[in-house]
Write an enzyme that holds these catalytic residues in place. Structure first.
Site, PDB file in Angstrom:
ATOM      1  N   GLU A  63       0.817  -1.214   0.000  1.00  0.00           N
ATOM      2  CA  GLU A  63       0.000   0.000   0.000  1.00  0.00           C
ATOM      3  C   GLU A  63       0.856   1.272   0.000  1.00  0.00           C
ATOM      4  O   GLU A  63       0.795   2.082   0.923  1.00  0.00           O
ATOM      5  CB  GLU A  63      -0.945   0.001   1.215  1.00  0.00           C
ATOM      6  CG  GLU A  63      -1.936  -1.163   1.195  1.00  0.00           C
ATOM      7  CD  GLU A  63      -2.835  -1.185   2.412  1.00  0.00           C
ATOM      8  OE1 GLU A  63      -3.997  -1.593   2.270  1.00  0.00           O
ATOM      9  OE2 GLU A  63      -2.374  -0.814   3.505  1.00  0.00           O
ATOM     10  N   TRP A  67      -5.554  -7.256  12.515  1.00  0.00           N
ATOM     11  CA  TRP A  67      -5.284  -5.828  12.356  1.00  0.00           C
ATOM     12  C   TRP A  67      -6.144  -5.070  13.356  1.00  0.00           C
ATOM     13  O   TRP A  67      -7.323  -5.368  13.538  1.00  0.00           O
ATOM     14  CB  TRP A  67      -5.585  -5.376  10.932  1.00  0.00           C
ATOM     15  CG  TRP A  67      -4.748  -6.090   9.913  1.00  0.00           C
ATOM     16  CD1 TRP A  67      -5.118  -7.128   9.107  1.00  0.00           C
ATOM     17  CD2 TRP A  67      -3.377  -5.829   9.618  1.00  0.00           C
ATOM     18  NE1 TRP A  67      -4.058  -7.521   8.314  1.00  0.00           N
ATOM     19  CE2 TRP A  67      -2.974  -6.741   8.605  1.00  0.00           C
ATOM     20  CE3 TRP A  67      -2.438  -4.905  10.088  1.00  0.00           C
ATOM     21  CZ2 TRP A  67      -1.691  -6.759   8.069  1.00  0.00           C
ATOM     22  CZ3 TRP A  67      -1.154  -4.920   9.561  1.00  0.00           C
ATOM     23  CH2 TRP A  67      -0.790  -5.831   8.563  1.00  0.00           C
TER      24      TRP A  67
END
Length: 534
Positions: free
Chosen positions: A302, A443
């Protein structure tokens, strides 16, 4: 038998072996760590000393077994665990503990009872060498004692890798002696989103924390005693705003930044100067001192290219090197870190975006964007750890409806996790051999406490453990065994999600989420991977 994960082969026999104050425990010297763990694990709950000597439980070296393989034979007279290596003996000991009453998982005695093990013959070995769980301590810090507890939970489920996501835009969690501002500045942020960022709610509460180098040494040692390898992640070149906030010269803008207080992919990435490369090589030098395992994750995921495309120094670097675009610039930059690790005898691990600009041999790919990325990496000759976000990201919601706390993503149900198969279809035998295994991911953007971490992890992490250990596909049988396993989790104080939905105190009506459909996830996945070259 109600063990989780289910063993490869189990044959019940008649009768029970009863543990008493006279029961002794003996082990071959090479298997002493497993014996010591078993004595420490059972002693507080049973009150049984299990002194050294023959006459009950034996851990013996066995022939023809793999490093994590074991045989467990229980008769009315004895318990025998055979293993060729310490890890196999340890997993045999874990299975033995599960064969006892769930009260064996408590930290103290709860009354007098008879402790017995059903007679059985078990032959067991894992399907995959890499059976991992990622815990994101960068978004929400997990205190050391809570992390040690999770290491025990991983080991109890025969998971053997803890991937620690230590750095991100929202926090830097690892003490680096040469660069103290990484934790002095980068380890805390002013506030955090409350619920999904689309709602614009902030909690106004500072958040932070970091692990000292002695904390890390303790964590790594504790994990090693339980045959769990800790894989550190220093995310580069994106997800680096906390580092840039601490040392602004690492960035591209020439202006100070704060540690990021929003979730999502940030635009701020490190610059491509020689000085910045040297900075992070210094960081990796200290990382290697602290983490002795083979693998070090350097991220690569990302990474917006906006700042590089607008940066005169980045453009000059591309011109100087003859690079076509910022994708190739990222590959050039990341090679400094992967080559450094390879030269030091380590194995670099990176997310599958690294495939987009070309990836040198020796880099292991963490494939999170689905089977296509995993297959491409394997076909390109890279070892692969499979972690598809739609199947193994345990921060995704567990059911439809607004009762789930901070619901995001599509539904990742218990049954779907149990049915997970790490190997993409269509691979050759040689390519299948490149699949090291898989890992689930926790996460923590929306997981702000150990209690919520328990809720999101369990019982799905138990289902994942079965998928990567034995791969048994009988979900109804798993649910039957889970009924007993939940009593073990109760004894351990794990606040798992009940089958009927969350308890009232497990809900978060104050923190709205953003659930999406699986079709939307599939569309996003297709867009991400549309331009990947085979």
């Amino acid at each position: 038998m109600t063990t989780i994960p289910a063993p490869s082969r189990l044959v019940p026999a008649g009768g029970h072996f009863v543990l008493t104050a006279a029961t002794r425990l003996t082990a071959d010297a090479r298997l002493g760590r497993a014996a010591a763990w078993l004595r420490e694990a059972l002693g507080p709950a049973t009150g049984l000393p299990l002194p050294e000597g023959p006459g009950g439980i034996e851990l013996r070296l066995g022939e023809g077994l793999g490093p994590e393989e074991y045989r467990l034979t229980v008769t009315t007279e004895s318990v025998l665990i055979e293993a060729a290596a310490p890890a196999g003996a340890f997993y045999g000991a874990q299975t033995l503990r599960q064969l006892l009453d769930p009260a064996a998982f408590r930290a103290g005695r709860t009354g007098d009872r008879t402790w017995s093990v059903p007679a059985v013959r078990i032959a067991d070995a894992p399907r995959y060498a890499w059976r991992g769980c990622l815990i994101d301590v960068a978004r929400h810090f997990l205190a050391k004692n809570d992390l040690l507890r999770y290491i025990d939970l991983l080991a109890a489920h025969k998971l053997n890798v803890l991937h620690l996501h230590l750095t991100d835009d929202q926090g830097w969690r690892l003490e680096i002696r040469k660069y103290p501002k990484l934790t002095e500045v980068g380890a805390w942020r002013r506030e955090s989103p409350r619920g999904h960022v689309r709602h614009g709610l902030l909690d106004g509460r500072p958040h932070g924390g970091f692990y000292s180098q002695d904390d890390i040494r303790e964590i790594v040692s504790y994990a090693a005693d339980r045959f769990v390898t800790v894989v550190p992640e220093i995310d580069l070149p994106g997800h680096t705003q906390a580092a840039i906030a601490a040392y602004p010269e690492l960035g591209n803008l020439g202006t100070p930044l704060d540690v990021r207080t929003e979730w999502g992919v940030g635009e701020n990435v490190i610059n491509v100067s020689d000085e910045t490369i040297a900075f992070f090589l210094d960081v990796l030098e200290e990382v290697l001192e602290l983490f002795p395992g083979e693998y070090v994750c350097v991220g690569g995921d990302e990474v917006p290219k906006t700042q590089w495309n607008d940066s005169l120094p980045a453009k000059e670097r591309m011109r100087e090197l003859g690079l076509r675009d910022a994708e190739e610039l990222q590959s050039w930059l990341m090679r400094h870190f992967t080559d450094y690790l390879l030269a030091r005898g380590r194995k670099p691990l990176g997310w599958d975006e690294l495939l987009e600009g070309g990836l040198p041999a020796g880099v292991t790919v963490a494939a999170w964007r689905g089977d296509r990325c995993a297959a491409l990496a394997a076909r390109a000759g890279h070892d692969v750890v499979v972690s598809p976000f739609a199947e193994t990201y345990l921060d995704f919601r567990q059911a439809d409806g607004d009762q789930e706390p901070v619901p995001i993503g599509s539904v990742t149900s218990l049954g779907a996790v149990h049915a997970f198969d790490p190997v993409p279809a269509g691979l050759t035998e040689n390519e299948r051999g490149r699949i090291l295994g898989a890992q689930a991911a926790l996460w923590t953007e929306h997981i702000d406490s150990p209690r919520l971490l328990d809720y999101m992890a369990f019982p799905r992490l138990a289902a994942f453990a079965e998928a990567v250990w034995s791969g048994r596909r009988d979900f109804e049988d798993f649910l039957t065994r889970l009924a007993t396993h939940e009593k073990r989790l109760d004894a351990l104080g794990v606040e798992y999600r009940p089958a009927g939905g969350p308890h009232p105190w497990q809900r978060r009506p104050d923190a709205p989420g953003h659930p999406v459909s699986r079709a939307a996830i599939d569309d996003k996945l297709a867009a991400w991977t549309a331009n990947l070259r085979p």
